[in-house]
Scaffold this motif. Sequence first.
Motif, PDB file in Angstrom:
ATOM      1  N   GLY A 248      41.366  10.461 -12.096  1.00  0.00           N
ATOM      2  CA  GLY A 248      39.471  11.824 -12.357  1.00  0.00           C
ATOM      3  C   GLY A 248      38.028  10.527 -13.044  1.00  0.00           C
ATOM      4  N   VAL A 249      37.116  11.560 -13.163  1.00  0.00           N
ATOM      5  CA  VAL A 249      35.974  11.262 -13.149  1.00  0.00           C
ATOM      6  C   VAL A 249      35.312  12.343 -14.609  1.00  0.00           C
ATOM      7  CG1 VAL A 249      35.738  11.154 -11.031  1.00  0.00           C
ATOM      8  CG2 VAL A 249      35.219  12.835 -11.820  1.00  0.00           C
ATOM      9  N   ASP A 250      34.130  11.698 -14.568  1.00  0.00           N
ATOM     10  CA  ASP A 250      33.377  12.205 -16.032  1.00  0.00           C
ATOM     11  C   ASP A 250      32.136  13.015 -15.770  1.00  0.00           C
ATOM     12  OD1 ASP A 250      34.188   9.413 -17.389  1.00  0.00           O
ATOM     13  OD2 ASP A 250      32.752   8.709 -17.453  1.00  0.00           O
ATOM     14  N   LEU A 251      32.381  13.831 -16.899  1.00  0.00           N
ATOM     15  CA  LEU A 251      31.207  14.965 -16.866  1.00  0.00           C
ATOM     16  C   LEU A 251      30.164  15.198 -17.300  1.00  0.00           C
ATOM     17  CD1 LEU A 251      31.135  18.213 -14.902  1.00  0.00           C
ATOM     18  CD2 LEU A 251      31.586  18.544 -16.790  1.00  0.00           C
ATOM     19  N   GLY A 252      28.919  14.649 -16.716  1.00  0.00           N
ATOM     20  CA  GLY A 252      27.842  13.878 -17.025  1.00  0.00           C
ATOM     21  C   GLY A 252      28.260  12.788 -17.895  1.00  0.00           C
ATOM     22  N   ASN A 253      28.309  12.878 -19.012  1.00  0.00           N
ATOM     23  CA  ASN A 253      28.442  11.943 -19.504  1.00  0.00           C
ATOM     24  C   ASN A 253      29.420  12.244 -20.824  1.00  0.00           C
ATOM     25  OD1 ASN A 253      27.272  14.049 -21.887  1.00  0.00           O
ATOM     26  ND2 ASN A 253      27.239  12.421 -23.322  1.00  0.00           N
ATOM     27  N   LEU A 254      30.128  13.023 -20.212  1.00  0.00           N
ATOM     28  CA  LEU A 254      31.672  13.837 -21.336  1.00  0.00           C
ATOM     29  C   LEU A 254      32.871  12.324 -20.630  1.00  0.00           C
ATOM     30  CD1 LEU A 254      30.637  17.516 -22.023  1.00  0.00           C
ATOM     31  CD2 LEU A 254      30.574  15.402 -23.538  1.00  0.00           C
ATOM     32  N   LYS A 255      33.246  11.979 -20.784  1.00  0.00           N
ATOM     33  CA  LYS A 255      34.538  11.235 -20.485  1.00  0.00           C
ATOM     34  C   LYS A 255      35.989  11.988 -19.819  1.00  0.00           C
ATOM     35  CE  LYS A 255      35.356   7.505 -21.309  1.00  0.00           C
ATOM     36  NZ  LYS A 255      35.420   5.729 -20.647  1.00  0.00           N
TER      37      LYS A 255
ATOM     38  N   GLY B 261      35.949   7.023 -30.530  1.00  0.00           N
ATOM     39  CA  GLY B 261      36.082   5.930 -29.864  1.00  0.00           C
ATOM     40  C   GLY B 261      35.200   6.402 -28.380  1.00  0.00           C
ATOM     41  N   HIS B 262      35.867   7.636 -27.849  1.00  0.00           N
ATOM     42  CA  HIS B 262      35.010   8.279 -26.431  1.00  0.00           C
ATOM     43  C   HIS B 262      34.077   8.325 -26.840  1.00  0.00           C
ATOM     44  CE1 HIS B 262      39.073   9.075 -24.044  1.00  0.00           C
ATOM     45  NE2 HIS B 262      38.279   7.009 -24.010  1.00  0.00           N
ATOM     46  N   ALA B 263      33.817   9.965 -28.015  1.00  0.00           N
ATOM     47  CA  ALA B 263      32.479   9.845 -28.889  1.00  0.00           C
ATOM     48  C   ALA B 263      31.485   8.946 -28.634  1.00  0.00           C
ATOM     49  CB  ALA B 263      32.396  10.710 -29.560  1.00  0.00           C
ATOM     50  N   ILE B 264      31.621   7.750 -29.511  1.00  0.00           N
ATOM     51  CA  ILE B 264      31.097   6.666 -29.677  1.00  0.00           C
ATOM     52  C   ILE B 264      30.505   6.388 -27.770  1.00  0.00           C
ATOM     53  CG2 ILE B 264      30.279   4.494 -30.564  1.00  0.00           C
ATOM     54  CD1 ILE B 264      32.300   5.351 -33.069  1.00  0.00           C
ATOM     55  N   GLU B 265      31.730   5.908 -27.141  1.00  0.00           N
ATOM     56  CA  GLU B 265      30.944   5.723 -25.862  1.00  0.00           C
ATOM     57  C   GLU B 265      30.353   6.239 -25.073  1.00  0.00           C
ATOM     58  OE1 GLU B 265      33.485   3.568 -22.105  1.00  0.00           O
ATOM     59  OE2 GLU B 265      34.802   5.454 -23.527  1.00  0.00           O
ATOM     60  N   SER B 266      30.190   7.862 -25.172  1.00  0.00           N
ATOM     61  CA  SER B 266      29.833   8.985 -23.992  1.00  0.00           C
ATOM     62  C   SER B 266      28.185   8.914 -25.046  1.00  0.00           C
ATOM     63  CB  SER B 266      30.812  10.258 -23.965  1.00  0.00           C
ATOM     64  OG  SER B 266      31.144  10.309 -23.765  1.00  0.00           O
ATOM     65  N   TYR B 267      28.339   8.536 -26.418  1.00  0.00           N
ATOM     66  CA  TYR B 267      26.580   9.084 -27.053  1.00  0.00           C
ATOM     67  C   TYR B 267      25.921   7.501 -26.596  1.00  0.00           C
ATOM     68  CZ  TYR B 267      22.870   8.629 -30.752  1.00  0.00           C
ATOM     69  OH  TYR B 267      21.562   8.120 -30.818  1.00  0.00           O
ATOM     70  N   PHE B 268      26.493   6.365 -26.734  1.00  0.00           N
ATOM     71  CA  PHE B 268      25.760   5.192 -25.875  1.00  0.00           C
ATOM     72  C   PHE B 268      25.563   5.285 -25.028  1.00  0.00           C
ATOM     73  CE2 PHE B 268      26.521   3.670 -30.758  1.00  0.00           C
ATOM     74  CZ  PHE B 268      25.668   2.802 -30.798  1.00  0.00           C
TER      75      PHE B 268
END
Length: 355
Positions: free
Chosen positions: A139-146, A241-248
């Motif tokens: 899979g791939v990301d949708l915008g900044n959503l992992k 962790g994913h939320a932090i990664e997406s935000y950064f």
Amino acid sequence: MQSIQANNYFVHFNQNAYEALNTHLKENKYSNLFIIVDNQTNEHCLPKLLPIIETDLNIEIIEFEAGEANKNIETCIEIWNVLTDLGADRKSLVINLGGGVVTDLGAFVASTFKRGVNFINIPTTLLSMVDASVGGKTGVDLGNLKNQIGVFNVPQMVLIDTQYLETLSQAEMRSGLAEMLKHGLIYDAPYWKQFLDLKSIDYADFDELIYRSVEIKNEIVIQDPTEKNIRKALNFGHTLGHAIESYFLESETKTTLLHGEAIAIGMILESYISLHKNLISEAEYAEIKTAIKAIYEEVQIEESDIEPIMELLIHDKKNEFGTIQFALIEGIGKIKINQLVENKLILSAFEDYKS
């Protein structure tokens, strides 16, 4: 090293991996071979792979720009168009040579092109060896959503050659190490204990640690291939962790974090939550926090960062019926899935991390 039997495919290691690849090429009538790389693996890893491949097939190299920012549907469209232009058909074989971005995206491209062509993954980073190598997630990301867009689909095989790790920076090695720490915390306490003093680890035996990490993930995935139950254990540290990664990743004022750097923060936060849900002891939490902070530099998370990070939790793939689901540890080496956590406790975990 003995190959590991996963769900309908094998994970092969080091020299055995290339023997398995060449046997597979001889036994299957493929029309042509496409190798998907990013610009880094094209430079550092492809020159090692190409001389080893024994085939008369026409080989085409498809390259895209490295980085999580390019793990999106636009890159997929570009590669689908290249495959079409180069005459790929349903009897083509795709080899994905790279880290988790390459293997996730390349596997998704192969799984969806002409409703699916065969693919083989060759992970080249520690993170992709111990994480993306098992489980059939593409899979791939949708915008900044992992990883919002993807399918479950298994490769023909996965080839792990630890010599590729020689091309990695220390930061990339630490990123992969986070998933190995996670495997110990959720499943194997003695394995976790081996990482408490990294200086004592004999890196000549590091292959064995990688092997055990792949083994742990595989043992969990075999029980629950499509993440309906126990496979959710692998999400420990990943909800926050994913939320932090997406935000950064999306912030113009923050330095993008590597996946493992974000997951390391997530594991500390979610261990704190486990403590305050009476699932682990103070001593266990102190051990986890001390061990992880000894490996990873503390990341500055400001008060103004927390609200947008919390908002990103809404999009976590593990959510059901609008509620955020956590996988928490119940003592080191055990897991408790489908845990609801109130916002007040999450905010308290951030405060503790910053203290």
